[in-house]
Scaffold this motif. Structure first.
Motif, PDB file in Angstrom:
ATOM      1  N   UNK A  16       0.832  -1.209   0.000  1.00 38.51           N
ATOM      2  CA  UNK A  16       0.000   0.000   0.000  1.00 38.51           C
ATOM      3  C   UNK A  16       0.864   1.255   0.000  1.00 38.51           C
ATOM      4  N   UNK A  17       1.932   1.257   0.786  1.00 34.36           N
ATOM      5  CA  UNK A  17       2.845   2.405   0.802  1.00 34.36           C
ATOM      6  C   UNK A  17       3.499   2.599  -0.560  1.00 34.36           C
ATOM      7  N   UNK A  18       3.942   1.503  -1.165  1.00 38.17           N
ATOM      8  CA  UNK A  18       4.558   1.549  -2.494  1.00 38.17           C
ATOM      9  C   UNK A  18       3.581   2.113  -3.516  1.00 38.17           C
ATOM     10  N   UNK A  19       2.322   1.732  -3.440  1.00 42.37           N
ATOM     11  CA  UNK A  19       1.304   2.217  -4.379  1.00 42.37           C
ATOM     12  C   UNK A  19       1.105   3.729  -4.243  1.00 42.37           C
ATOM     13  N   UNK A  20       1.133   4.230  -3.009  1.00 40.52           N
ATOM     14  CA  UNK A  20       0.984   5.670  -2.800  1.00 40.52           C
ATOM     15  C   UNK A  20       2.173   6.413  -3.411  1.00 40.52           C
ATOM     16  N   UNK A  21       3.373   5.941  -3.147  1.00 33.58           N
ATOM     17  CA  UNK A  21       4.568   6.579  -3.714  1.00 33.58           C
ATOM     18  C   UNK A  21       4.532   6.505  -5.234  1.00 33.58           C
ATOM     19  N   UNK A  22       4.194   5.355  -5.791  1.00 29.47           N
ATOM     20  CA  UNK A  22       4.108   5.209  -7.251  1.00 29.47           C
ATOM     21  C   UNK A  22       3.101   6.185  -7.852  1.00 29.47           C
ATOM     22  N   UNK A  23       1.952   6.324  -7.221  1.00 30.03           N
ATOM     23  CA  UNK A  23       0.925   7.237  -7.725  1.00 30.03           C
ATOM     24  C   UNK A  23       1.438   8.676  -7.769  1.00 30.03           C
ATOM     25  N   UNK A  24       2.116   9.096  -6.721  1.00 32.81           N
ATOM     26  CA  UNK A  24       2.628  10.461  -6.669  1.00 32.81           C
ATOM     27  C   UNK A  24       3.795  10.669  -7.638  1.00 32.81           C
ATOM     28  N   UNK A  25       4.625   9.671  -7.797  1.00 31.11           N
ATOM     29  CA  UNK A  25       5.743   9.788  -8.748  1.00 31.11           C
ATOM     30  C   UNK A  25       5.225   9.824 -10.184  1.00 31.11           C
ATOM     31  N   UNK A  26       4.216   9.042 -10.494  1.00 28.97           N
ATOM     32  CA  UNK A  26       3.627   9.089 -11.837  1.00 28.97           C
ATOM     33  C   UNK A  26       3.029  10.463 -12.108  1.00 28.97           C
ATOM     34  N   UNK A  27       2.378  11.043 -11.110  1.00 25.63           N
ATOM     35  CA  UNK A  27       1.820  12.395 -11.266  1.00 25.63           C
ATOM     36  C   UNK A  27       2.945  13.410 -11.443  1.00 25.63           C
ATOM     37  N   UNK A  28       4.032  13.270 -10.698  1.00 24.54           N
ATOM     38  CA  UNK A  28       5.163  14.186 -10.827  1.00 24.54           C
ATOM     39  C   UNK A  28       5.778  14.094 -12.224  1.00 24.54           C
ATOM     40  N   UNK A  29       5.955  12.884 -12.734  1.00 22.95           N
ATOM     41  CA  UNK A  29       6.523  12.725 -14.076  1.00 22.95           C
ATOM     42  C   UNK A  29       5.593  13.312 -15.132  1.00 22.95           C
ATOM     43  N   UNK A  30       4.288  13.159 -14.963  1.00 20.17           N
ATOM     44  CA  UNK A  30       3.336  13.756 -15.905  1.00 20.17           C
ATOM     45  C   UNK A  30       3.433  15.277 -15.880  1.00 20.17           C
ATOM     46  N   UNK A  31       3.519  15.858 -14.689  1.00 18.99           N
ATOM     47  CA  UNK A  31       3.635  17.306 -14.562  1.00 18.99           C
ATOM     48  C   UNK A  31       4.948  17.805 -15.173  1.00 18.99           C
TER      49      UNK A  31
END
Length: 72
Positions: A16-31
């Motif tokens: 679950x922690x990994x999924x949260x970090x992945x979600x935020x990193x994917x958003x950062x890369x998109x931005x």
């Protein structure tokens, strides 16, 4: 509580922690892609361990990141 259940819960929390970090990193890369037209080729994340005497376990504190671009 059985050891199997404890291990299972531990693994689920980590996932679950990994999924949260992945979600935020994917958003950062998109931005970053939107703003600069490209993305880093490498990102390093620094986490410092913090242990408060009154707490049983240490915790991590985000301490920054390093970014590398193509050609570096």
């Amino acid at each position: 509580m059985s050891i199997e259940k404890t291990i299972g819960e531990y693994r689920a929390i980590k996932a679950d922690m990994r999924a949260i970090i992945d979600r935020h990193m994917q958003a950062a890369f998109s931005e970053i892609k939107q703003e600069f037209g490209d993305t880093p080729t490498a990102v390093g994340i620094q986490v410092m361990e913090r242990h408060v005497v009154s707490e049983m376990y240490p915790s991590g504190v985000y301490a920054g990141c390093d970014v590398r671009l193509a050609g570096e």
